[in-house]
Design an enzyme around this catalytic site. Structure first.
Site, mmCIF file in Angstrom:
data_model
loop_
_atom_site.group_PDB
_atom_site.id
_atom_site.type_symbol
_atom_site.label_atom_id
_atom_site.label_comp_id
_atom_site.label_asym_id
_atom_site.label_seq_id
_atom_site.Cartn_x
_atom_site.Cartn_y
_atom_site.Cartn_z
ATOM 1 N N TYR A 101 46.813 52.661 55.357
ATOM 2 C CA TYR A 101 45.832 53.179 54.400
ATOM 3 C C TYR A 101 44.419 52.966 54.909
ATOM 4 O O TYR A 101 44.104 51.921 55.499
ATOM 5 C CB TYR A 101 45.976 52.461 53.055
ATOM 6 C CG TYR A 101 47.127 52.953 52.216
ATOM 7 C CD1 TYR A 101 47.235 54.295 51.860
ATOM 8 C CD2 TYR A 101 48.105 52.075 51.776
ATOM 9 C CE1 TYR A 101 48.303 54.740 51.076
ATOM 10 C CE2 TYR A 101 49.163 52.500 50.997
ATOM 11 C CZ TYR A 101 49.260 53.845 50.645
ATOM 12 O OH TYR A 101 50.295 54.278 49.881
ATOM 13 N N LYS A 144 57.799 24.754 35.858
ATOM 14 C CA LYS A 144 57.264 25.953 35.196
ATOM 15 C C LYS A 144 57.176 27.104 36.206
ATOM 16 O O LYS A 144 57.249 26.869 37.423
ATOM 17 C CB LYS A 144 55.880 25.642 34.622
ATOM 18 C CG LYS A 144 54.862 25.219 35.668
ATOM 19 C CD LYS A 144 53.562 24.714 35.042
ATOM 20 C CE LYS A 144 52.602 24.249 36.128
ATOM 21 N NZ LYS A 144 51.374 23.642 35.566
#
Ligand SMILES: *Cc1c(COP(=O)(O)O)cnc(C)c1O
Length: 349
Positions: free
Chosen positions: A244, A35
């Site tokens: 940042y 999956k």
């Protein structure tokens, strides 16, 4: 090229599947859970390699994943769908020959009405309270269901990564109570359950994360190496700021490499100022914030700035990186972004 390279060692995946298969013993059919694009590594190549190595039962979460997998694998291997038969799935189930693991009487009714005679299994809830029929529901319909010939009866363990958890034997006994004497193949164990021992194996096992050598199967081989290109580097003086929010302030002259991967590629922001990248076996600290496409790394101690730095590889597996970022190996692997160029090697048995 600023896109990073994710190398996937299919021989390691096969070796892990074989080792888990040997642990499960003779007479147990070891499946493969692929999956979420085989936990981010590529469902097509991973499933094909495992099918060549002998895997005959594959598991996915959703019908769409199953349909794509059927195109890759062709007819033959069983593809089971954990979410069962959802509204709108019938045509896809029929065409791709998918086997839904039915989770409720509602799904059972839908499946029998839309696709009478089509293969199916049943998922039973044994205490996790996530997917599967409750015991009372099951007891009410078991007769009809068993007469229709399910291919598998399954359940899922909530705490199998901790062998000492009393939830494991509780769920085991409940599973036996609900399924004994049915004559139908049974499956209780994902990777963690395989490691709990033969009582938990029944006829079919469902390893996923263990195929990639991550916890709880730390004994497995690491299958991935993620190498991130250095886009640019610069020397900053003491007192200069990087990234940042000025997330890093140099306290001495520092050489900063700007590296091409960020949170959009699955590097959690919680790695900011904490993770380590590797030039071969030399550690290089990530400094400042993880941004969307980039991270910054202190490479002052390297004789020259390399073309790329590893964030996953022999020096640091997905579990190691996860521990730094406060998450689990599963989340690191499934987060591996679509921008990485995936390169496969090995995979021929
Ligand atoms: C994801 C999943 C698995 C595989 O679990 P791992 O811990 O990755 O081995 C098996 N069964 C079910 C129902 C799952 O959802």
């Amino acid at each position: 090229m600023a896109s990073a390279t994710l190398e996937i060692d299919l021989d390691a995946v096969i070796a892990n599947w074989r080792a888990l298969d040997r642990m499960s013993g003779p007479g147990v059919d070891t499946g493969a859970v692929v999956k979420a694009d085989a936990y981010g590594l590529g469902a097509g190549p991973v499933a094909l390699a495992l099918a060549r190595a002998g895997a005959r039962r594959f598991f996915v979460a959703q019908a769409e994943e199953g349909a794509a997998l059927r195109k890759t694998l062709g007819p033959g291997p069983e593809i089971s769908v954990f979410s069962g038969h959802m509204a709108g799935d019938a045509a896809m189930m029929a065409q791709a020959e998918l086997t839904p693991m039915l989770n409720s009487v509602e799904q059972l009714t839908r499946h029998f009405e839309a696709l009478p005679g089509h293969s199916f299994g049943v998922q039973l809830d044994t205490g996790m309270n996530r997917l599967g029929m409750e015991s009372a529901e099951w007891e009410a319909v078991a007769g009809i269901v068993l007469a229709a010939g399910p291919s598998l009866l399954m359940s899922h363990l909530a705490c199998s990564d901790d062998p000492s958890d009393p939830m494991n034997p509780e769920q085991l006994h409940e599973f036996i109570r609900l399924t004994e004497d049915t004559g139908v193949p049974r499956s209780l164990s994902a990777t963690g359950g395989i490691l709990l021992g033969p009582d938990y194996h029944f006829e079919v096992t469902r390893p996923g994360i263990g195929l990639h050598g991550c916890a709880p199967y730390q004994a497995g081989q690491q299958a991935v190496r993620l190498s991130l290109p250095v886009v640019q580097w610069r020397d900053v003086a003491a007192g200069e700021r990087v990234g940042y929010a000025n997330g890093f302030v140099a306290d001495q002259p520092t050489r900063i490499a700007t590296v091409a991967a960020g949170y959009a590629d699955g590097l959690p922001r919680t790695l900011s100022g904490r993770a380590t990248l590797w030039d071969g076996d030399t550690p290089c600290p990530l400094v400042g914030r993880v941004s969307m496409d980039l991270i910054t790394v202190d490479v002052s101690h390297l004789p020259e700035v390399p073309e790329a730095l590893d964030i996953l590889g022999p020096m640091q597996g997905a579990d190691d990186l996860a521990a730094v970022g406060g998450t689990i190996g599963y989340e690191i692997l499934t987060g591996l972004g679509a921008r990485y160029a995936r390169r496969y090697y090995g995979g021929q048995p």
